[in-house]
Design a protein around this motif. Structure first.
Motif, PDB file in Angstrom:
ATOM      1  N   PHE A 196       9.665  -1.562   5.164  1.00  0.00           N
ATOM      2  CA  PHE A 196       8.816  -1.006   6.204  1.00  0.00           C
ATOM      3  C   PHE A 196       8.259   0.381   5.882  1.00  0.00           C
ATOM      4  N   ALA A 197       8.887   1.078   4.958  1.00  0.00           N
ATOM      5  CA  ALA A 197       8.392   2.406   4.592  1.00  0.00           C
ATOM      6  C   ALA A 197       7.229   2.342   3.605  1.00  0.00           C
ATOM      7  N   ARG A 198       6.955   1.139   3.053  1.00  0.00           N
ATOM      8  CA  ARG A 198       5.875   1.003   2.074  1.00  0.00           C
ATOM      9  C   ARG A 198       4.748   0.140   2.624  1.00  0.00           C
ATOM     10  N   VAL A 199       3.530   0.523   2.286  1.00  0.00           N
ATOM     11  CA  VAL A 199       2.332  -0.242   2.654  1.00  0.00           C
ATOM     12  C   VAL A 199       1.752  -0.868   1.399  1.00  0.00           C
ATOM     13  N   HIS A 200       1.367  -2.143   1.494  1.00  0.00           N
ATOM     14  CA  HIS A 200       0.781  -2.799   0.330  1.00  0.00           C
ATOM     15  C   HIS A 200      -0.677  -2.354   0.186  1.00  0.00           C
ATOM     16  N   PRO A 201      -1.058  -1.771  -0.968  1.00  0.00           N
ATOM     17  CA  PRO A 201      -2.410  -1.216  -1.116  1.00  0.00           C
ATOM     18  C   PRO A 201      -3.532  -2.217  -0.865  1.00  0.00           C
TER      19      PRO A 201
ATOM     20  N   HIS B 275     -16.839   1.704  -4.800  1.00  0.00           N
ATOM     21  CA  HIS B 275     -17.259   3.078  -5.094  1.00  0.00           C
ATOM     22  C   HIS B 275     -16.843   3.507  -6.502  1.00  0.00           C
ATOM     23  N   GLY B 276     -16.169   2.617  -7.222  1.00  0.00           N
ATOM     24  CA  GLY B 276     -15.738   2.934  -8.576  1.00  0.00           C
ATOM     25  C   GLY B 276     -14.410   3.652  -8.667  1.00  0.00           C
ATOM     26  N   VAL B 277     -13.673   3.729  -7.554  1.00  0.00           N
ATOM     27  CA  VAL B 277     -12.390   4.426  -7.556  1.00  0.00           C
ATOM     28  C   VAL B 277     -11.287   3.485  -8.026  1.00  0.00           C
ATOM     29  N   LEU B 278     -10.407   4.001  -8.875  1.00  0.00           N
ATOM     30  CA  LEU B 278      -9.289   3.239  -9.424  1.00  0.00           C
ATOM     31  C   LEU B 278      -8.209   3.055  -8.368  1.00  0.00           C
ATOM     32  N   TRP B 279      -7.635   1.834  -8.282  1.00  0.00           N
ATOM     33  CA  TRP B 279      -6.622   1.545  -7.279  1.00  0.00           C
ATOM     34  C   TRP B 279      -5.288   1.193  -7.914  1.00  0.00           C
ATOM     35  N   GLN B 280      -4.231   1.585  -7.207  1.00  0.00           N
ATOM     36  CA  GLN B 280      -2.872   1.239  -7.606  1.00  0.00           C
ATOM     37  C   GLN B 280      -2.727  -0.273  -7.637  1.00  0.00           C
ATOM     38  N   GLN B 281      -2.151  -0.797  -8.701  1.00  0.00           N
ATOM     39  CA  GLN B 281      -1.967  -2.234  -8.846  1.00  0.00           C
ATOM     40  C   GLN B 281      -0.543  -2.618  -8.474  1.00  0.00           C
ATOM     41  N   THR B 282      -0.436  -3.488  -7.484  1.00  0.00           N
ATOM     42  CA  THR B 282       0.860  -3.900  -6.945  1.00  0.00           C
ATOM     43  C   THR B 282       0.911  -5.422  -6.895  1.00  0.00           C
ATOM     44  N   ALA B 283       2.051  -5.989  -7.242  1.00  0.00           N
ATOM     45  CA  ALA B 283       2.204  -7.446  -7.191  1.00  0.00           C
ATOM     46  C   ALA B 283       1.877  -7.964  -5.792  1.00  0.00           C
TER      47      ALA B 283
ATOM     48  N   TYR C  24       1.471  -7.082   8.764  1.00  0.00           N
ATOM     49  CA  TYR C  24       0.659  -7.624   7.667  1.00  0.00           C
ATOM     50  C   TYR C  24       0.569  -6.655   6.489  1.00  0.00           C
ATOM     51  N   ILE C  25       0.431  -5.366   6.762  1.00  0.00           N
ATOM     52  CA  ILE C  25       0.215  -4.400   5.674  1.00  0.00           C
ATOM     53  C   ILE C  25       1.519  -3.948   5.014  1.00  0.00           C
ATOM     54  N   THR C  26       2.660  -4.340   5.548  1.00  0.00           N
ATOM     55  CA  THR C  26       3.942  -3.935   4.965  1.00  0.00           C
ATOM     56  C   THR C  26       4.151  -4.585   3.599  1.00  0.00           C
ATOM     57  N   ALA C  27       4.663  -3.811   2.655  1.00  0.00           N
ATOM     58  CA  ALA C  27       4.999  -4.350   1.333  1.00  0.00           C
ATOM     59  C   ALA C  27       6.377  -4.999   1.377  1.00  0.00           C
ATOM     60  N   TRP C  28       6.544  -6.061   0.585  1.00  0.00           N
ATOM     61  CA  TRP C  28       7.819  -6.759   0.477  1.00  0.00           C
ATOM     62  C   TRP C  28       8.511  -6.369  -0.829  1.00  0.00           C
ATOM     63  N   SER C  29       9.811  -6.638  -0.909  1.00  0.00           N
ATOM     64  CA  SER C  29      10.588  -6.187  -2.064  1.00  0.00           C
ATOM     65  C   SER C  29      10.118  -6.821  -3.375  1.00  0.00           C
ATOM     66  N   ALA C  30       9.480  -7.995  -3.307  1.00  0.00           N
ATOM     67  CA  ALA C  30       8.955  -8.634  -4.517  1.00  0.00           C
ATOM     68  C   ALA C  30       7.606  -8.060  -4.926  1.00  0.00           C
ATOM     69  N   GLU C  31       7.068  -7.164  -4.136  1.00  0.00           N
ATOM     70  CA  GLU C  31       5.733  -6.599  -4.399  1.00  0.00           C
ATOM     71  C   GLU C  31       5.856  -5.174  -4.943  1.00  0.00           C
ATOM     72  N   GLN C  32       6.304  -5.071  -6.166  1.00  0.00           N
ATOM     73  CA  GLN C  32       6.459  -3.774  -6.810  1.00  0.00           C
ATOM     74  C   GLN C  32       5.190  -3.402  -7.571  1.00  0.00           C
ATOM     75  N   ASP C  33       5.039  -2.102  -7.843  1.00  0.00           N
ATOM     76  CA  ASP C  33       3.876  -1.640  -8.605  1.00  0.00           C
ATOM     77  C   ASP C  33       3.901  -2.228 -10.010  1.00  0.00           C
ATOM     78  N   LEU C  34       2.725  -2.615 -10.503  1.00  0.00           N
ATOM     79  CA  LEU C  34       2.625  -3.193 -11.837  1.00  0.00           C
ATOM     80  C   LEU C  34       2.541  -2.088 -12.892  1.00  0.00           C
ATOM     81  N   PRO C  35       3.065  -2.335 -14.090  1.00  0.00           N
ATOM     82  CA  PRO C  35       3.058  -1.314 -15.146  1.00  0.00           C
ATOM     83  C   PRO C  35       1.674  -1.197 -15.796  1.00  0.00           C
ATOM     84  N   CYS C  36       0.847  -0.323 -15.270  1.00  0.00           N
ATOM     85  CA  CYS C  36      -0.510  -0.123 -15.802  1.00  0.00           C
ATOM     86  C   CYS C  36      -0.592   1.248 -16.457  1.00  0.00           C
TER      87      CYS C  36
END
Length: 205
Positions: free
Chosen positions: A62-67, A44-52, A9-21
């Protein structure tokens, strides 16, 4: 075949790239996004990485986890493999960890984990199918697992824009977290008891 049988479930897919923020400096010396939304930060007010968010589209990486899915699994104590509720009883929540008992005498008690828990069926499946776990894994009951912080990248001040400096774990009470872009939520594992997988499997029959 279900998606959960293809990739965790937590694995990122190839269509789920980081968004340009674009990152910017804020007046209080923290960092933020140039076009920031309320959903870009946790409670808690912490900024999070934005991913599609396109679960199941493309191929699993499999080497990437979707945030977002990792954070959701950690916040709600969901199984990292199937996304359903993690196994939990009077002895605690079930975690599956690579066997690192040589690290310290009470391992994994006190360990900061970015790996969400598991359910019983998925613990057995992951142990059989994950190459890293095949080299040695243990199932652990955890009585207390408070949210402790995040894993992410600290950004230092620079002339043009904040610049990535150090990746690591940051507790929520660390002042540096105001300049961190988080990619994973961390829980501290306390009151841990290692339980052989064979014993757990016996409860399913």
């Amino acid at each position: 075949m279900s998606r959960s049988s293809i990739a965790p479930y937590i694995t990122a897919w190839s269509a789920e790239q980081d968004l340009p923020c674009a990152l910017v400096e804020r007046p209080d010396r923290s960092i933020g996004y140039a076009s920031e939304l309320l959903s870009d930060r946790d409670r808690h007010g912490v900024l999070w990485q934005q991913t599609a968010l396109r679960h199941g589209v493309g191929r699993p990486e499999f080497a990437r986890v979707h945030p977002l899915r990792q954070r959701r699994a950690m916040e709600l104590l969901l199984c990292q493999v199937c996304g359903g509720p993690a196994d939990q009883n009077e002895d605690g929540v079930l975690w599956l960890q690579r066997d690192c008992r040589g690290d310290w005498p009470q391992w994994p008690d006190g360990m900061a984990s970015a790996e969400p828990p598991v359910c019983l069926p998925c613990a057995a499946t992951a142990t059989r199918m994950c190459p890293a776990l095949q080299r040695g894994a243990v199932t652990v009951r955890v009585r207390d697992c408070p949210v402790a912080g995040v894993r992410g990248v600290f950004y230092k001040q620079s002339v043009l824009a904040p610049t990535a400096a150090t990746a690591g774990n940051f507790s929520y009470d660390d002042p540096a977290i105001r300049r961190v872009v988080a990619s994973a939520l961390i829980r501290e594992l306390r009151g841990c008891v290692i339980v052989p997988l064979e014993e757990l499997s016996g409860t399913m029959t």
